[in-house]
Design a protein around this motif. Sequence first.
Motif, short mmCIF file in Angstrom:
data_model
loop_
_atom_site.label_atom_id
_atom_site.label_comp_id
_atom_site.label_asym_id
_atom_site.label_seq_id
_atom_site.Cartn_x
_atom_site.Cartn_y
_atom_site.Cartn_z
N LYS A 163 -13.00 8.91 -2.51
CA LYS A 163 -11.60 9.19 -2.85
C LYS A 163 -10.68 8.04 -2.44
N MET A 164 -11.18 6.82 -2.58
CA MET A 164 -10.38 5.63 -2.29
C MET A 164 -9.61 5.20 -3.53
N LYS A 196 -3.53 -2.90 -2.10
CA LYS A 196 -2.76 -1.87 -1.39
C LYS A 196 -2.75 -0.58 -2.18
N LYS A 197 -2.33 0.49 -1.51
CA LYS A 197 -2.23 1.81 -2.12
C LYS A 197 -1.30 1.76 -3.33
N LEU A 244 -5.95 4.69 -4.07
CA LEU A 244 -5.28 5.81 -3.42
C LEU A 244 -4.98 5.51 -1.96
N GLN A 245 -5.56 4.42 -1.45
CA GLN A 245 -5.30 3.96 -0.09
C GLN A 245 -5.53 2.46 -0.04
N ASP A 246 -5.09 1.83 1.03
CA ASP A 246 -5.31 0.39 1.18
C ASP A 246 -6.81 0.13 1.32
#
Length: 147
Positions: free
Chosen positions: A34-35, A14-15, A6-8
């Motif tokens: 929540k990554m 990467k996202k 969900l994010q780098d």
Amino acid sequence: MKVILLQDVKGQGKKGQLVDVSDGYARNYMLPRKMAIEATADNINTMRMNDKARQEKEQRGREAAAALAAKLREMTLEVRCKGGGAGRLFGSVTSQEVSDALKAEGVELDRRKIVIDEPIKTVGLYTVKCKLGYEISAPLRLEVKEK
């Protein structure tokens, strides 16, 4: 365990990428923070739909930038500034003044996208560069006159 980022994440990807990480790392670190989300069939389908929508939006933006570039290439913009006679100006022409003149012509362009290489301190014809995004730039002819 396969997860969708969900994010780098440094060292992982990467996202929006689908990566394979160890179960413990995913369960104890990435998911609680929540990554990432677990790569279920629904989540993978949602990811693909989001990618497709993002690509379509980027394509529309690219086409709009290309159309604006074509319009700017054909345009000669007139900017009037206070002058001290003999072709000299008080101060110099700024990117904000160029942006305001473009707005008067019906073209919305942020002042930060206008690049003036050297200060314009005399009347005459000049060329400034307009960065439109998506690696597209266009030259703009500028005619500076005294008020």
